[in-house]
Design a protein around this motif. Sequence first.
Motif, PDB file in Angstrom:
ATOM      1  N   GLN A  80       0.827  -1.199   0.000  1.00  0.00           N
ATOM      2  CA  GLN A  80       0.000   0.000   0.000  1.00  0.00           C
ATOM      3  C   GLN A  80       0.867   1.258   0.000  1.00  0.00           C
ATOM      4  O   GLN A  80       0.595   2.209  -0.733  1.00  0.00           O
ATOM      5  N   LYS A  81       1.929   1.279   0.797  1.00  0.00           N
ATOM      6  CA  LYS A  81       2.829   2.437   0.847  1.00  0.00           C
ATOM      7  C   LYS A  81       3.504   2.660  -0.500  1.00  0.00           C
ATOM      8  O   LYS A  81       3.699   3.790  -0.928  1.00  0.00           O
ATOM      9  N   GLU A  84       0.878   4.404  -2.654  1.00  0.00           N
ATOM     10  CA  GLU A  84       0.585   5.771  -2.211  1.00  0.00           C
ATOM     11  C   GLU A  84       1.772   6.717  -2.379  1.00  0.00           C
ATOM     12  O   GLU A  84       1.581   7.922  -2.519  1.00  0.00           O
ATOM     13  N   TRP A  89       0.034   8.031  -8.074  1.00  0.00           N
ATOM     14  CA  TRP A  89      -1.068   7.980  -7.113  1.00  0.00           C
ATOM     15  C   TRP A  89      -2.015   9.170  -7.280  1.00  0.00           C
ATOM     16  O   TRP A  89      -3.224   9.011  -7.301  1.00  0.00           O
ATOM     17  N   SER A  99     -10.489   4.916  -3.000  1.00  0.00           N
ATOM     18  CA  SER A  99      -9.039   4.728  -2.974  1.00  0.00           C
ATOM     19  C   SER A  99      -8.655   3.382  -2.358  1.00  0.00           C
ATOM     20  O   SER A  99      -7.706   2.740  -2.816  1.00  0.00           O
ATOM     21  N   ILE A 103      -6.432   0.596  -4.321  1.00  0.00           N
ATOM     22  CA  ILE A 103      -5.214  -0.010  -3.777  1.00  0.00           C
ATOM     23  C   ILE A 103      -5.326  -1.527  -3.800  1.00  0.00           C
ATOM     24  O   ILE A 103      -4.409  -2.227  -4.243  1.00  0.00           O
TER      25      ILE A 103
END
Length: 124
Positions: A80-81, A84, A89, A99, A103
């Motif tokens: 996820q990081k 993002e 993104w 969102s 993801i």
Amino acid sequence: MVIKLNGVTSVGNGGDGIRIEGDVELEGNNIHTANNGGQGINIIKHADLMKQFGLPTDTDPKELAELLIAVRNAPNEDKQKVIENNSLWGKFSVGALNSTTLISNLINIASNPQTMQVVASLLK
């Protein structure tokens, strides 16, 4: 599909002088482009795929391919990081409520074994 352009002048446009979207070939004679805000001639072969991802059609396909590879290679707790923190993104056309779904979808797509076929296509 082959698109044929003859005797075209495209000068002083705010964006691309000539923009063609789709998997096409261009045959041209006597084409003049100058002082455009974007490319003189821009063929966007992956426009449909970008639309499916909710990205602007002029997104660099290599950026999407690199994102998918990075997500695929990241440990599960970091996927996820990775998404993002990627430059793409902010370009995805989704609201805040969607969102989380985006993801999840990107992680699933990146984890799919067939994704490497998509990535290979994007890198052409």
